[in-house]
Design a protein around this motif. Structure first.
Motif, PDB file in Angstrom:
ATOM      1  N   ILE A  87       0.838  -1.202   0.000  1.00 56.29           N
ATOM      2  CA  ILE A  87       0.000   0.000   0.000  1.00 56.29           C
ATOM      3  C   ILE A  87       0.872   1.250   0.000  1.00 56.29           C
ATOM      4  N   TYR A  88       1.913   1.262   0.835  1.00 56.53           N
ATOM      5  CA  TYR A  88       2.817   2.421   0.854  1.00 56.53           C
ATOM      6  C   TYR A  88       3.432   2.635  -0.535  1.00 56.53           C
ATOM      7  N   LYS A  89       3.812   1.542  -1.167  1.00 55.71           N
ATOM      8  CA  LYS A  89       4.395   1.634  -2.509  1.00 55.71           C
ATOM      9  C   LYS A  89       3.371   2.182  -3.498  1.00 55.71           C
ATOM     10  N   LYS A  90       2.131   1.732  -3.387  1.00 60.36           N
ATOM     11  CA  LYS A  90       1.059   2.201  -4.269  1.00 60.36           C
ATOM     12  C   LYS A  90       0.819   3.698  -4.093  1.00 60.36           C
ATOM     13  N   VAL A  91       0.805   4.163  -2.844  1.00 57.24           N
ATOM     14  CA  VAL A  91       0.624   5.589  -2.573  1.00 57.24           C
ATOM     15  C   VAL A  91       1.751   6.398  -3.210  1.00 57.24           C
ATOM     16  N   ALA A  92       2.981   5.945  -3.029  1.00 60.52           N
ATOM     17  CA  ALA A  92       4.129   6.670  -3.564  1.00 60.52           C
ATOM     18  C   ALA A  92       4.120   6.694  -5.088  1.00 60.52           C
ATOM     19  N   GLU A  93       3.871   5.540  -5.695  1.00 62.02           N
ATOM     20  CA  GLU A  93       4.006   5.441  -7.147  1.00 62.02           C
ATOM     21  C   GLU A  93       2.752   5.876  -7.898  1.00 62.02           C
ATOM     22  N   ASP A  94       1.575   5.414  -7.462  1.00 62.13           N
ATOM     23  CA  ASP A  94       0.351   5.692  -8.217  1.00 62.13           C
ATOM     24  C   ASP A  94      -0.216   7.082  -7.942  1.00 62.13           C
ATOM     25  N   LEU A  95      -0.087   7.560  -6.702  1.00 57.15           N
ATOM     26  CA  LEU A  95      -0.638   8.875  -6.362  1.00 57.15           C
ATOM     27  C   LEU A  95       0.392   9.981  -6.535  1.00 57.15           C
ATOM     28  N   MET A  96       1.611   9.750  -6.045  1.00 56.52           N
ATOM     29  CA  MET A  96       2.612  10.811  -6.000  1.00 56.52           C
ATOM     30  C   MET A  96       3.643  10.723  -7.130  1.00 56.52           C
ATOM     31  N   ALA A  97       3.543   9.676  -7.961  1.00 59.27           N
ATOM     32  CA  ALA A  97       4.447   9.512  -9.108  1.00 59.27           C
ATOM     33  C   ALA A  97       5.913   9.470  -8.695  1.00 59.27           C
ATOM     34  N   ILE A  98       6.198   8.819  -7.543  1.00 57.75           N
ATOM     35  CA  ILE A  98       7.566   8.665  -7.056  1.00 57.75           C
ATOM     36  C   ILE A  98       7.921   7.181  -7.119  1.00 57.75           C
ATOM     37  N   PRO A  99       8.795   6.765  -8.013  1.00 55.42           N
ATOM     38  CA  PRO A  99       9.188   5.347  -8.058  1.00 55.42           C
ATOM     39  C   PRO A  99      10.004   4.979  -6.832  1.00 55.42           C
ATOM     40  N   VAL A 100       9.743   3.806  -6.267  1.00 53.63           N
ATOM     41  CA  VAL A 100      10.428   3.388  -5.039  1.00 53.63           C
ATOM     42  C   VAL A 100      10.914   1.946  -5.174  1.00 53.63           C
ATOM     43  N   ILE A 101      11.835   1.586  -4.306  1.00 56.56           N
ATOM     44  CA  ILE A 101      12.288   0.203  -4.160  1.00 56.56           C
ATOM     45  C   ILE A 101      11.832  -0.267  -2.784  1.00 56.56           C
ATOM     46  N   ASP A 102      11.170  -1.422  -2.722  1.00 60.52           N
ATOM     47  CA  ASP A 102      10.697  -1.930  -1.442  1.00 60.52           C
ATOM     48  C   ASP A 102      11.507  -3.157  -1.034  1.00 60.52           C
ATOM     49  N   GLY A 103      11.651  -3.354   0.278  1.00 64.43           N
ATOM     50  CA  GLY A 103      12.397  -4.506   0.765  1.00 64.43           C
ATOM     51  C   GLY A 103      12.673  -4.432   2.243  1.00 64.43           C
ATOM     52  N   LYS A 104      13.539  -5.321   2.709  1.00 61.26           N
ATOM     53  CA  LYS A 104      13.850  -5.430   4.133  1.00 61.26           C
ATOM     54  C   LYS A 104      15.109  -4.628   4.455  1.00 61.26           C
ATOM     55  N   LYS A 105      15.098  -3.922   5.571  1.00 59.56           N
ATOM     56  CA  LYS A 105      16.261  -3.150   5.994  1.00 59.56           C
ATOM     57  C   LYS A 105      17.340  -4.073   6.567  1.00 59.56           C
ATOM     58  N   SER A 106      18.567  -3.581   6.559  1.00 61.33           N
ATOM     59  CA  SER A 106      19.678  -4.342   7.128  1.00 61.33           C
ATOM     60  C   SER A 106      19.562  -4.370   8.651  1.00 61.33           C
ATOM     61  N   GLU A 107      20.335  -5.222   9.290  1.00 65.95           N
ATOM     62  CA  GLU A 107      20.310  -5.343  10.748  1.00 65.95           C
ATOM     63  C   GLU A 107      20.644  -4.016  11.415  1.00 65.95           C
ATOM     64  N   SER A 108      21.595  -3.287  10.863  1.00 66.85           N
ATOM     65  CA  SER A 108      22.032  -2.035  11.485  1.00 66.85           C
ATOM     66  C   SER A 108      21.031  -0.900  11.288  1.00 66.85           C
ATOM     67  N   GLU A 109      20.104  -1.046  10.325  1.00 66.31           N
ATOM     68  CA  GLU A 109      19.162   0.033  10.020  1.00 66.31           C
ATOM     69  C   GLU A 109      17.732  -0.262  10.452  1.00 66.31           C
ATOM     70  N   LYS A 110      17.482  -1.449  10.974  1.00 71.73           N
ATOM     71  CA  LYS A 110      16.098  -1.798  11.299  1.00 71.73           C
ATOM     72  C   LYS A 110      15.609  -1.008  12.507  1.00 71.73           C
ATOM     73  N   PHE A 111      14.289  -0.964  12.643  1.00 74.17           N
ATOM     74  CA  PHE A 111      13.625  -0.222  13.708  1.00 74.17           C
ATOM     75  C   PHE A 111      14.034  -0.753  15.074  1.00 74.17           C
ATOM     76  N   ALA A 112      14.232   0.154  16.025  1.00 76.80           N
ATOM     77  CA  ALA A 112      14.680  -0.241  17.361  1.00 76.80           C
ATOM     78  C   ALA A 112      13.718  -1.255  17.982  1.00 76.80           C
ATOM     79  N   GLY A 113      14.231  -2.436  18.400  1.00 73.87           N
ATOM     80  CA  GLY A 113      13.418  -3.451  19.047  1.00 73.87           C
ATOM     81  C   GLY A 113      12.662  -4.363  18.090  1.00 73.87           C
ATOM     82  N   ALA A 114      12.816  -4.152  16.775  1.00 75.94           N
ATOM     83  CA  ALA A 114      12.074  -4.954  15.806  1.00 75.94           C
ATOM     84  C   ALA A 114      12.782  -6.265  15.475  1.00 75.94           C
TER      85      ALA A 114
END
Length: 219
Positions: A186-213
């Motif tokens: 859905i986030y990708k759809k909002v970015a690309e279909d509504l705002m015309a911003i192409p994005v890459i989706d995927g999993k963050k690295s261990e060092s960049e993931k959300f605290a406690g996730a």
């Protein structure tokens, strides 16, 4: 009309000369935003807020199509709740704004101005959830958060910003992952279909993931 438009363009710093100043010129001279009298905060003007409403309403409709309902949780969070999830809060600790006085009375416990809502939401979910038969909890919150940022720029990173927080509970890990990937789409759809911003989706690295996730997915 052409002369007026040329004057407006000339008032904007060329992108190739100073990218940061070009960005600032664009968002201020198009009347989207203004700087608040508090450092790091912004005032979203009518044109800017109208853009936000379009984004919010579009996303909100997609959330509701997948069974999510909107709720609202308090702006202030007791320090004891934050401390219960030390690992989670660690990433926010340097940015937390605290309320220490209410009216003329010093508070017995400091209250955090919401840097995120996981702790208070989980506390309430624990109170509400009595049986797996109630699952899944599919709740979303549209709100603002405050993170006392050292370096700010309007819309990109300010000390207060508008966003949404979807917090769900599922019977199995597989269902939770399915939910995560559904919302990521859905986030990708909002970015690309509504705002015309192409994005890459995927999993963050261990060092960049959300605290406690366990895992963090992003666009």
């Amino acid at each position: 009309m052409a002369k007026k438009e040329n004057q407006f363009v000339e008032a904007i710093t060329p992108m190739e000369d100073d990218f940061a100043q070009w960005y600032t010129d664009v968002i201020t001279k198009t009347d989207l935003v203004d700087y608040a009298p508090i450092k790091g905060f912004m005032v979203i003007k009518p044109y800017g807020f109208a853009l936000w409403e379009k984004i919010r309403d579009y996303a909100d409709g997609l959330f509701k199509e997948t069974g999510h309902k909107n709720v609202y949780f308090p702006l202030l969070i007791p320090e004891s709740l934050l401390n219960k999830e030390a690992e989670h809060v660690e990433g926010f600790a340097p940015e937390v704004a605290w309320v220490t006085q209410g009216g003329n009375k010093v508070l017995e416990e400091r209250l955090a101005v919401r840097p995120t809502s996981e702790t208070i939401i989980c506390t309430m979910y624990a109170k509400w959830l009595n049986s797996y038969r109630q699952l899944p909890f599919l709740y979303n919150q549209w709100n603002s958060v405050v993170r006392w940022e050292k370096s700010t720029r309007p819309f990109l990173r300010t000390s207060e910003f508008l966003w949404q927080e979807g917090h769900t509970i599922h019977e199995t890990e597989e269902e939770a992952v399915e939910e995560t990937l559904q919302q990521l789409a859905i986030y990708k759809k909002v970015a690309e279909d509504l705002m015309a911003i192409p994005v890459i989706d995927g999993k963050k690295s261990e060092s960049e993931k959300f605290a406690g996730a366990s895992d963090t997915y992003t666009i």
